[in-house]
Structures are given as C-alpha cells and as structure tokens.
Design a protein around this motif. Sequence first.
Motif, PDB file in Angstrom:
ATOM      1  N   UNK A   1     -19.082  18.402  26.079  1.00 20.54           N
ATOM      2  CA  UNK A   1     -20.278  17.451  27.069  1.00 20.54           C
ATOM      3  C   UNK A   1     -21.452  16.731  25.658  1.00 20.54           C
ATOM      4  N   UNK A   2     -21.315  16.200  25.858  1.00 25.97           N
ATOM      5  CA  UNK A   2     -22.316  15.082  25.075  1.00 25.97           C
ATOM      6  C   UNK A   2     -23.852  14.257  25.822  1.00 25.97           C
ATOM      7  N   UNK A   3     -24.470  14.935  25.434  1.00 25.61           N
ATOM      8  CA  UNK A   3     -26.047  13.815  25.741  1.00 25.61           C
ATOM      9  C   UNK A   3     -27.127  13.869  24.342  1.00 25.61           C
ATOM     10  N   UNK A   4     -28.032  12.720  25.466  1.00 23.14           N
ATOM     11  CA  UNK A   4     -29.433  12.608  24.099  1.00 23.14           C
ATOM     12  C   UNK A   4     -30.366  13.651  24.256  1.00 23.14           C
ATOM     13  N   UNK A   5     -31.001  13.877  23.130  1.00 22.83           N
ATOM     14  CA  UNK A   5     -32.579  14.377  23.207  1.00 22.83           C
ATOM     15  C   UNK A   5     -33.421  13.793  22.956  1.00 22.83           C
ATOM     16  N   UNK A   6     -34.568  14.063  23.299  1.00 23.89           N
ATOM     17  CA  UNK A   6     -35.888  12.836  23.070  1.00 23.89           C
ATOM     18  C   UNK A   6     -35.801  13.284  21.417  1.00 23.89           C
ATOM     19  N   UNK A   7     -36.095  12.657  20.164  1.00 27.98           N
ATOM     20  CA  UNK A   7     -36.454  13.010  18.982  1.00 27.98           C
ATOM     21  C   UNK A   7     -38.463  12.307  18.533  1.00 27.98           C
ATOM     22  N   UNK A   8     -38.692  13.523  18.677  1.00 21.21           N
ATOM     23  CA  UNK A   8     -40.213  12.657  19.228  1.00 21.21           C
ATOM     24  C   UNK A   8     -40.870  12.437  17.490  1.00 21.21           C
TER      25      UNK A   8
ATOM     26  N   UNK B   1     -38.670  10.621  14.697  1.00 20.36           N
ATOM     27  CA  UNK B   1     -38.578   9.535  14.797  1.00 20.36           C
ATOM     28  C   UNK B   1     -38.653   8.384  15.535  1.00 20.36           C
ATOM     29  N   UNK B   2     -38.620   8.625  16.898  1.00 20.49           N
ATOM     30  CA  UNK B   2     -39.048   7.922  18.292  1.00 20.49           C
ATOM     31  C   UNK B   2     -37.825   7.350  18.870  1.00 20.49           C
ATOM     32  N   UNK B   3     -36.530   7.450  18.620  1.00 26.88           N
ATOM     33  CA  UNK B   3     -35.794   7.229  19.042  1.00 26.88           C
ATOM     34  C   UNK B   3     -34.954   8.733  19.522  1.00 26.88           C
ATOM     35  N   UNK B   4     -33.918   8.860  19.687  1.00 27.52           N
ATOM     36  CA  UNK B   4     -32.958  10.268  20.409  1.00 27.52           C
ATOM     37  C   UNK B   4     -32.010  10.938  19.392  1.00 27.52           C
ATOM     38  N   UNK B   5     -31.455  12.238  19.525  1.00 29.98           N
ATOM     39  CA  UNK B   5     -30.657  13.145  18.643  1.00 29.98           C
ATOM     40  C   UNK B   5     -29.409  13.138  19.791  1.00 29.98           C
ATOM     41  N   UNK B   6     -28.251  12.728  19.006  1.00 31.21           N
ATOM     42  CA  UNK B   6     -27.178  12.882  19.891  1.00 31.21           C
ATOM     43  C   UNK B   6     -26.668  15.005  19.959  1.00 31.21           C
ATOM     44  N   UNK B   7     -26.482  15.071  21.226  1.00 34.16           N
ATOM     45  CA  UNK B   7     -26.227  17.094  21.157  1.00 34.16           C
ATOM     46  C   UNK B   7     -24.484  16.814  22.062  1.00 34.16           C
ATOM     47  N   UNK B   8     -23.974  17.814  21.196  1.00 32.12           N
ATOM     48  CA  UNK B   8     -22.109  18.260  21.928  1.00 32.12           C
ATOM     49  C   UNK B   8     -22.437  20.071  21.830  1.00 32.12           C
ATOM     50  N   UNK B   9     -21.628  19.872  23.276  1.00 26.92           N
ATOM     51  CA  UNK B   9     -21.505  21.331  23.559  1.00 26.92           C
ATOM     52  C   UNK B   9     -19.796  21.532  23.628  1.00 26.92           C
ATOM     53  N   UNK B  10     -19.134  21.783  22.808  1.00 26.55           N
ATOM     54  CA  UNK B  10     -17.738  21.969  23.214  1.00 26.55           C
ATOM     55  C   UNK B  10     -17.409  23.218  22.887  1.00 26.55           C
ATOM     56  N   UNK B  11     -16.562  23.927  24.374  1.00 23.74           N
ATOM     57  CA  UNK B  11     -15.672  24.795  24.158  1.00 23.74           C
ATOM     58  C   UNK B  11     -13.916  24.327  24.543  1.00 23.74           C
ATOM     59  N   UNK B  12     -13.182  25.731  24.116  1.00 22.21           N
ATOM     60  CA  UNK B  12     -11.680  25.572  24.113  1.00 22.21           C
ATOM     61  C   UNK B  12     -11.667  26.998  25.363  1.00 22.21           C
ATOM     62  N   UNK B  13     -10.655  27.335  26.165  1.00 21.80           N
ATOM     63  CA  UNK B  13     -10.261  28.321  26.517  1.00 21.80           C
ATOM     64  C   UNK B  13      -9.006  27.851  27.341  1.00 21.80           C
ATOM     65  N   UNK B  14      -8.003  29.454  27.320  1.00 25.50           N
ATOM     66  CA  UNK B  14      -7.006  29.435  27.555  1.00 25.50           C
ATOM     67  C   UNK B  14      -7.127  30.295  29.344  1.00 25.50           C
ATOM     68  N   UNK B  15      -5.758  29.057  29.792  1.00 26.87           N
ATOM     69  CA  UNK B  15      -6.192  29.405  31.626  1.00 26.87           C
ATOM     70  C   UNK B  15      -4.672  29.721  31.266  1.00 26.87           C
ATOM     71  N   UNK B  16      -4.131  30.900  32.308  1.00 21.30           N
ATOM     72  CA  UNK B  16      -3.125  30.840  32.407  1.00 21.30           C
ATOM     73  C   UNK B  16      -2.198  30.382  33.666  1.00 21.30           C
ATOM     74  N   UNK B  17      -1.289  29.529  33.897  1.00 17.26           N
ATOM     75  CA  UNK B  17      -0.301  28.320  34.485  1.00 17.26           C
ATOM     76  C   UNK B  17      -0.060  29.561  35.660  1.00 17.26           C
TER      77      UNK B  17
END
Length: 173
Positions: free
Chosen positions: A144-151, A153-169
């Motif tokens: 999941x990626x989103x942009x947060x405001x950066x006071x 620089x006046x622009x935005x900062x890219x933020x990312x959350x990544x996770x890996x899971x194992x699911x029994x099939x």
Amino acid sequence: MSIKTSQTVMKSNLSIRNKRGFSLIEALLGFMILSIGMLGIASLQAISLKAGKTSVYGSVAMMKVDELIESMRANASELATYAGGGASNGCTGTKTCTSAELAADDVYWWQQNLKAGLPGAVTSAVSVTAATAPSKMATVKVDVSWKERDKDSGGSIDKTYTTTAFICTEIPC
C-alpha cells in the motif's frame, strides 16, 4: 547621633535609582529567555503533531492490510482473485455470491476503505504465489502506497507499507 549631609542623602538616592533600573533589565532579560523557551516548546509541539499524524496513517494501512489478509484466509480457494481488481458485487445482506464474487467484492471495499483512511492518491498491489507441493502454503504480498504532505519542502513524501503472509490453501495444512 549622626547628621546626614546633603552629599550623603544624594548618594543614597542615587543607589536606589540604580537598583530600580537594574531590576528592569533583569525582568526584560528573563522575559526574553522565557520567550525563546516558549518558541522552542511550540516548535516541538508542531513536530510531534506531524509525527502523530504519520503514525496514524501507518496504523490505518497496517489494519487495512491485515483486514484483507484475514478475508483471504477465510476465502482461501479464491486467492488468485484477490490479486485482480475489485468489483462491487453487492455481496452483503441477502444476496448469495460465489467465492470469486466475494473475493472481488472484498478487494473493492478494501480499496475504498484505503482511499477513505489515507491521504492523497492511494495505490495498492496484491500478489499471490501459489503453494508448491508438498507445501500447502501460498505466499501473499500486499503493498500500500500513499503520499503525505511535507511542510518542509512544500511537496509530498511517498510512504509505503508492505507485508507478506502465508495462507493455508488446503485443510489439513
């Protein structure tokens, strides 16, 4: 008994006047030091509010990703469908949906919740690696990626959350 001369009286009045001016300078200096301290506290408050907002967004991303992974665990037969785009199939209430329709509906509502809970343009990617024998565990990676405001620089900062899971099939796993 001593007699005060006019010169002695003048010296005592002069020393009183000197002390009054000195205490005014002390008060102004103390006020200046206090003002600088208060500006520092205000700056720290602003920084802590910004850090608090960033942590809230990270928590929202984490909770929403965990929510999707739990939906995937409940509907493990359709893991590949979760990697595709979502569709609003209305799988709530009295409508009966297939497993594939439910998976697409889960992804659609998950993406809508991400857009509501995170700032800026939110992008997400789900990848599923099928289980290979003899293992019955599929690997799921969610970004999941989103942009947060950066006071600063006046622009935005890219933020990312990544996770890996194992699911029994298959059961037993």
